[in-house]
Design a protein around this motif. Structure first.
Motif, PDB file in Angstrom:
ATOM      1  N   GLU A  43      73.605  42.735 102.905  1.00 60.10           N
ATOM      2  CA  GLU A  43      74.751  42.431 102.030  1.00 60.10           C
ATOM      3  C   GLU A  43      74.588  41.045 101.427  1.00 60.10           C
ATOM      4  O   GLU A  43      74.153  40.116 102.098  1.00 60.10           O
ATOM      5  CB  GLU A  43      76.047  42.498 102.841  1.00 60.10           C
ATOM      6  N   CYS A  44      74.972  40.951 100.157  1.00 51.99           N
ATOM      7  CA  CYS A  44      74.866  39.673  99.436  1.00 51.99           C
ATOM      8  C   CYS A  44      75.730  38.616 100.130  1.00 51.99           C
ATOM      9  O   CYS A  44      76.908  38.862 100.395  1.00 51.99           O
ATOM     10  CB  CYS A  44      75.320  39.858  97.994  1.00 51.99           C
ATOM     11  N   PRO A  45      75.180  37.442 100.459  1.00 53.02           N
ATOM     12  CA  PRO A  45      75.955  36.403 101.137  1.00 53.02           C
ATOM     13  C   PRO A  45      77.085  35.863 100.262  1.00 53.02           C
ATOM     14  O   PRO A  45      78.028  35.258 100.775  1.00 53.02           O
ATOM     15  CB  PRO A  45      74.926  35.312 101.427  1.00 53.02           C
ATOM     16  N   ARG A  46      77.028  36.103  98.957  1.00 54.61           N
ATOM     17  CA  ARG A  46      78.089  35.564  98.101  1.00 54.61           C
ATOM     18  C   ARG A  46      79.191  36.593  97.834  1.00 54.61           C
ATOM     19  O   ARG A  46      80.343  36.358  98.122  1.00 54.61           O
ATOM     20  CB  ARG A  46      77.515  35.081  96.772  1.00 54.61           C
ATOM     21  N   CYS A  47      78.795  37.778  97.311  1.00 52.93           N
ATOM     22  CA  CYS A  47      79.845  38.736  96.911  1.00 52.93           C
ATOM     23  C   CYS A  47      79.986  39.909  97.884  1.00 52.93           C
ATOM     24  O   CYS A  47      80.886  40.721  97.747  1.00 52.93           O
ATOM     25  CB  CYS A  47      79.602  39.245  95.499  1.00 52.93           C
ATOM     26  N   GLY A  48      79.068  40.009  98.847  1.00 52.60           N
ATOM     27  CA  GLY A  48      79.192  41.064  99.848  1.00 52.60           C
ATOM     28  C   GLY A  48      78.662  42.420  99.405  1.00 52.60           C
ATOM     29  O   GLY A  48      78.765  43.394 100.151  1.00 52.60           O
ATOM     30  N   SER A 107      67.653  38.158  95.666  1.00 55.09           N
ATOM     31  CA  SER A 107      68.740  37.990  94.708  1.00 55.09           C
ATOM     32  C   SER A 107      69.647  39.219  94.723  1.00 55.09           C
ATOM     33  O   SER A 107      69.244  40.293  95.151  1.00 55.09           O
ATOM     34  CB  SER A 107      68.176  37.802  93.306  1.00 55.09           C
ATOM     35  N   CYS A 108      70.866  39.024  94.235  1.00 55.84           N
ATOM     36  CA  CYS A 108      71.861  40.093  94.225  1.00 55.84           C
ATOM     37  C   CYS A 108      71.943  40.695  92.831  1.00 55.84           C
ATOM     38  O   CYS A 108      72.122  39.983  91.851  1.00 55.84           O
ATOM     39  CB  CYS A 108      73.221  39.523  94.640  1.00 55.84           C
ATOM     40  N   GLU A 109      71.803  42.002  92.775  1.00 54.52           N
ATOM     41  CA  GLU A 109      71.855  42.676  91.471  1.00 54.52           C
ATOM     42  C   GLU A 109      73.279  42.752  90.939  1.00 54.52           C
ATOM     43  O   GLU A 109      73.489  43.006  89.759  1.00 54.52           O
ATOM     44  CB  GLU A 109      71.305  44.111  91.598  1.00 54.52           C
ATOM     45  N   VAL A 110      74.228  42.579  91.817  1.00 56.44           N
ATOM     46  CA  VAL A 110      75.623  42.702  91.402  1.00 56.44           C
ATOM     47  C   VAL A 110      76.156  41.377  90.848  1.00 56.44           C
ATOM     48  O   VAL A 110      76.668  41.319  89.735  1.00 56.44           O
ATOM     49  CB  VAL A 110      76.507  43.214  92.567  1.00 56.44           C
ATOM     50  N   CYS A 111      76.004  40.290  91.626  1.00 50.98           N
ATOM     51  CA  CYS A 111      76.591  39.022  91.164  1.00 50.98           C
ATOM     52  C   CYS A 111      75.531  38.025  90.684  1.00 50.98           C
ATOM     53  O   CYS A 111      75.867  36.972  90.151  1.00 50.98           O
ATOM     54  CB  CYS A 111      77.460  38.393  92.258  1.00 50.98           C
ATOM     55  N   GLY A 112      74.264  38.358  90.875  1.00 46.06           N
ATOM     56  CA  GLY A 112      73.210  37.490  90.346  1.00 46.06           C
ATOM     57  C   GLY A 112      72.853  36.312  91.239  1.00 46.06           C
ATOM     58  O   GLY A 112      72.006  35.493  90.881  1.00 46.06           O
TER      59      GLY A 112
HETATM   60 ZN    ZN Z   1      76.243  39.324  95.146  1.00 39.98          ZN
END
Ligand code: ZN
Ligand code: MSP
Length: 553
Positions: free
Chosen positions: A143-148, A156-161
């Motif tokens: 899970e993305c540490p920023r947006c979950g 990198s996160c494809e959802v929040c970048g």
């Molecule tokens: Zn994210």
């Protein structure tokens, strides 16, 4: 004596078939090589092969339930077929998983070991406790540490970048088993790249590298070169490190040696090729290496350092190209823009891609876009509408009224000379990899040729028998201009050029042939050489690409 050159293109991984992205660099290199091969002052070899090692290949073979060796054999054959069908004129296509390469990797390793360039120490890495293997980053998601957002990769996160380190992922899991990775220690081998800082700096300044490459290198030197991890633990697919049963050389250690292995393998068929003359420290031949921008670090730092330290020559130049986008975006399976080489071949003429890429390629490291709308317009307007049109509108008269015989005299020596003289500039552009400019200049000449025929109107003149001789000379003139355009386009359109050589009833064209016009000579019947590209062809291509994407999930 012609200058001898060895040209390479980056070795595609053997875990799948080639896609249009691979073809950007292959076609760029091939156009350059074919241009060189048409010059009397150079003698050029073009070698490549597939890169057979690493975790993804091991995993892919497991998935298919075949041995990695069998996977490589199959993929290699498949890649070779695709390349041949795109008219890539390789002198050899080999594999890094070969006897030749095994010998080379041991030679490199021993030489660097002796020089004290190899060190060993223990590091901690992510480990899959179910699969019992160390996990490269690409096999860990979480899970993305920023947006979950779930199921994100460790960079990198494809959802929040957001970008982050793999260790920052929340609830990480192995994509191979689903297990939670643990940390485990292991002893690794390292290559002390920093020992080569000064030599690499010297090399960099001696070469004609692209300014963007020099800029990148300056940045890397600024940060300081560090030792490079060259080993991987079993299970892995690669060459064993001498004296170790459970440790392997990292794929990127032996991959560039694969260039040499391909050369050594070629020597079996070409006894005239001397290894030291090409690869020895004192070599006076040129070594040009074409690559994509993503693998610059390996080719401008590790590889030259490995060569230097093992007492081999360094590359004359490393030429880097940008990435392909389709309709302005990264190739995507779901949008049907992830197009395999074979899918393209099922629907469109390979020379259309060669031509279109040539109209876009330059010496800079810029991404280039295929928009199929534009692709269709370019091909139809330039190749069918301008270039081939010159022949189709003049050849028919030569057949119908002059028994396939060209006239004895050249009607417009000045116009002919304009075309011949343009060769210097066009050649310069090819040499400097400014293909888009070369094409623009060639198409400028094609416009002149069409204007000439438009002005002379042979279709109208022929109605008056008194003009017969003039029509003969005009059509001969037009075919001569067409022949010169064919010489200039031959690096890009090798198959069409071959068909035109047959039509004109002449031997293989070289740049030198431009000086002499073709007169008082019998030609063959003209058959349409390139057909117009239709929207339905492109739709069919996109449809098949989409189907493949759906089938693969
Ligand atoms: Zn994210
Ligand atoms: N196996 C390594 C290279 C080892 S060379 C000693 C590798 N393989 S690759 O299959 O990933 O890429 C092969 C070449 O294709 C590289 O030059 C890479 O830059 C290029 N391309 C792969 N995808 C690409 C695009 N989408 N666009 C343009 N080139 C691309 O790296």
């Amino acid at each position: 004596m012609p200058q001898k050159m060895l040209v390479t293109y980056a070795l595609p991984y053997a875990n799948g078939s080639l896609h249009l992205g691979h073809l950007v660099g292959m076609i760029q290199t091939d156009i350059w090589v074919r241009f060189q091969k048409m010059q009397p002052e150079t003698q050029c070899l073009f070698i490549c092969g597939c890169d057979g090692h690493g975790t993804p290949i091991m995993i892919q073979a497991e998935k298919l339930n075949i041995s990695p060796e069998k996977l490589i054999d199959e993929v290699k054959e498949n890649q070779e077929r695709d390349l041949k069908d795109f008219w890539i004129d390789l002198d050899n296509y080999y594999t890094t998983h070969s006897k030749e390469n095994h010998t080379l990797v041991e030679t490199f390793y021993e030489r660097h070991l002796k020089k004290g360039n190899i060190s060993k120490h223990t590091i901690k890495q992510a480990y899959d406790p179910e699969k019992n293997m160390f996990l490269p980053d690409r096999y860990i998601k979480g899970e993305c540490p920023r947006c979950g957002a779930k199921d994100q990769y460790g960079d990198s996160c494809e959802v929040c970048g957001a970008t982050y380190a793999p260790t920052e992922l929340k609830n990480p899991y192995s994509t191979l088993s689903g297990a939670k990775p643990i940390e485990k220690e292991s002893e690794h081998y390292f290559f002390k790249l920093q020992n080569y800082t000064d030599l690499l700096k010297q090399w960099m300044h001696k070469q004609t590298l692209q300014s963007q490459v020099i800029h990148k290198l300056d940045e890397w030197f600024e940060m300081g070169l560090r030792e490079w991890d060259i080993s991987r633990d079993a299970p892995y697919f690669g060459f064993n490190i001498p004296g170790e049963s459970h440790k392997y050389f990292y794929v990127w250690f032996d991959a560039p040696m694969g260039y040499m292995a391909s050369f050594v393998n070629l020597q079996k068929r070409r006894s005239d090729l001397d290894f030291d003359a090409y690869w020895g420290k004192e070599s006076t031949f040129d070594l040009y290496q074409f690559i994509g921008k993503d693998i610059m670090y390996f080719h401008t730092l590790f590889w030259p350092a490995l060569l230097q330290g093992a007492n081999f020559r360094m590359p004359t130049a490393v030429f880097c190209h940008g990435f392909l986008t389709v309709d302005g975006q990264k190739m995507s399976k779901s949008r049907g823009t992830f197009i395999k080489a074979r899918t393209y071949l099922n629907h469109l003429n390979p020379e259309y891609l060669r031509y279109y890429l040539a109209t876009k390629l330059n010496e800079r490291i810029e991404d280039l876009d295929i928009s199929f709308e534009d692709f269709m317009q370019r091909v139809n307007a330039d190749l069918v509408g301008k270039y081939i049109n010159i022949a189709s509108r003049s050849a028919s008269f030569i057949h119908k009224y002059f028994d396939n015989q060209l006239s004895k005299a050249l009607l417009e020596p000045e116009l002919f000379k304009t075309f011949v003289d343009k060769s210097a500039s066009i050649s310069e552009k090819y040499k400097n990899r400014e293909f888009s400019v070369a094409i623009r200049e060639i198409m400028g000449l094609a416009d002149l040729a069409n204007q000439y025929v438009d002005a002379k109107k042979p279709w109208a003149s022929i109605k008056d028998p008194q003009n017969k001789e003039e029509v003969h000379a005009v059509c001969t003139m037009a075919l001569n201009l067409f022949r010169l355009l064919t010489i200039y386009l031959k690096p890009v359109l090798p198959d069409t050029a071959k068909k035109i050589e047959a039509f004109l009833n002449i031997p293989e064209l070289h740049f030198e042939d431009r000086h002499q016009p073709l007169l008082d000579h019998t030609i063959q019947i003209f058959t349409p050489l390139l057909k117009r590209l239709e929207k339905t062809d492109i739709d069919a291509l996109k449809k098949e690409a989409l189907q493949h994407a759906q089938n693969n999930g």
